[in-house]
Design a protein around this motif. Structure first.
Motif, short mmCIF file in Angstrom:
data_model
loop_
_atom_site.label_atom_id
_atom_site.label_comp_id
_atom_site.label_asym_id
_atom_site.label_seq_id
_atom_site.Cartn_x
_atom_site.Cartn_y
_atom_site.Cartn_z
N SER A 8 52.54 36.12 28.87
CA SER A 8 51.93 37.22 29.68
C SER A 8 52.36 38.54 28.92
N PHE A 9 53.41 38.60 28.26
CA PHE A 9 54.02 39.68 27.71
C PHE A 9 53.96 41.13 28.51
N ASP A 10 54.41 40.98 29.81
CA ASP A 10 54.36 41.99 30.28
C ASP A 10 55.56 42.68 30.83
N PRO A 11 56.19 43.37 30.11
CA PRO A 11 55.81 43.99 28.74
C PRO A 11 56.34 42.93 27.51
N ILE A 12 55.82 43.35 26.46
CA ILE A 12 56.60 42.62 25.27
C ILE A 12 57.82 43.11 24.89
N THR A 13 58.74 42.38 24.66
CA THR A 13 60.06 42.78 24.48
C THR A 13 60.35 42.62 22.95
N LEU A 14 61.76 42.98 22.61
CA LEU A 14 62.16 42.89 21.36
C LEU A 14 62.38 41.27 21.06
N LEU A 43 52.39 44.47 35.41
CA LEU A 43 52.40 46.00 35.40
C LEU A 43 51.28 46.59 34.61
N PHE A 44 50.91 46.13 33.47
CA PHE A 44 50.06 46.48 32.65
C PHE A 44 48.68 45.51 32.74
N THR A 45 47.66 46.27 32.29
CA THR A 45 46.14 45.62 32.13
C THR A 45 46.45 44.61 30.86
N VAL A 46 45.66 43.58 30.80
CA VAL A 46 45.54 42.83 29.48
C VAL A 46 45.23 43.64 28.34
N ASP A 47 44.15 44.60 28.40
CA ASP A 47 43.79 45.56 27.26
C ASP A 47 45.04 46.43 26.86
N LYS A 48 45.77 46.86 27.76
CA LYS A 48 47.07 47.51 27.42
C LYS A 48 48.03 47.00 26.66
N ARG A 49 48.22 45.60 27.40
CA ARG A 49 49.20 44.74 26.70
C ARG A 49 48.88 44.46 25.15
N ILE A 50 47.54 44.20 24.90
CA ILE A 50 47.06 43.85 23.83
C ILE A 50 47.14 45.14 22.92
N GLU A 51 46.98 46.17 23.28
CA GLU A 51 47.11 47.48 22.45
C GLU A 51 48.50 47.45 22.12
N GLN A 52 49.66 47.22 23.09
CA GLN A 52 50.92 47.32 22.90
C GLN A 52 51.47 46.49 21.77
N ILE A 53 50.90 45.25 21.86
CA ILE A 53 51.40 44.19 20.84
C ILE A 53 50.94 44.23 19.51
N THR A 54 49.71 44.93 19.67
CA THR A 54 48.99 45.15 18.23
C THR A 54 49.89 46.37 17.49
N GLU A 55 50.21 47.17 18.32
CA GLU A 55 50.90 48.35 17.53
C GLU A 55 52.30 47.74 17.14
N HIS A 142 66.39 50.11 23.89
CA HIS A 142 67.10 49.03 23.02
C HIS A 142 66.58 47.58 23.18
N LEU A 143 65.37 47.64 24.31
CA LEU A 143 64.97 46.21 24.72
C LEU A 143 63.55 45.99 24.24
N VAL A 144 62.93 47.15 24.13
CA VAL A 144 61.37 47.41 23.79
C VAL A 144 60.94 48.23 22.74
N SER A 145 59.97 48.08 22.13
CA SER A 145 59.64 48.78 21.11
C SER A 145 59.37 50.33 21.63
N GLU A 146 59.42 51.43 20.83
CA GLU A 146 59.21 52.78 21.46
C GLU A 146 57.96 52.96 22.03
#
Length: 159
Positions: A8-14, A43-55, A142-146
């Motif tokens: 689910s990566f909600d959110p993606i963590t380090l 917490l985040f839509t699928v599209d937002k999670r894809i955007e976060q992971i892509t970055e 310190h747990l997730v990307s910027e």
């Protein structure tokens, strides 16, 4: 060989990023597949999670980010993947993941599950913990990307 890293990566963590980076060294291609589960309230839509992971993964050439609905083994079959990549933090993860691996094997005999143990610095880390810390105003840098931290701070500020 193609590996699918579903979640689910909600959110993606380090911790997730660590598994992706290490998996990308082992497989020709890693597809990070964001599960869209209508029964959960993310917490985040699928599209937002894809955007976060892509970055977060733009520095890894052989990583692709996608989403899916349904059975992971069917998604893997559609993308000609032979491996499901899974991260393990603690013993309780292993019990759950082993059960899922056996179940997936009954659905598709051609699929293998490969477990990567999380590095010790991320062995405690989960998306749920990150959400709880952020919800109560704690620091998550310190747990997730910027980019994810900023999205979470904004999200909880507006709630």
């Amino acid at each position: 060989m193609i590996a699918i890293y579903p979640g689910s990566f909600d959110p993606i963590t380090l911790g997730h990023i660590d598994i992706i980076e290490r998996g990308a060294k082992l497989f020709d291609r890693v597809i990070v597949a964001v599960l869209s589960n209508p029964s959960k309230k993310p917490l985040f839509t699928v599209d937002k999670r894809i955007e976060q992971i892509t970055e977060c993964t733009q520095h890894i050439a052989n990583v692709k980010v996608d989403s899916f609905v349904g059975l992971t083994v069917e998604y893997a079959k559609l993308h000609h993947a032979g491996v499901l990549l899974r991260g393990l933090r603690v013993l309780s993860d292993f019990e759950k993941e082993l059960q899922m691996a056996h179940t997936n094997k009954t659905l598709n005999h051609d699929i293998e599950t490969v477990f990567l143990a999380t590095t010790k610095e991320y062995s405690f880390l989960s998306s749920s913990i990150v959400k709880e810390i952020a919800q109560f105003g704690g620091t998550i840098d310190h747990l997730v990307s910027e980019n994810v931290a900023q999205d979470m701070y904004s999200k909880y500020q507006n709630q």
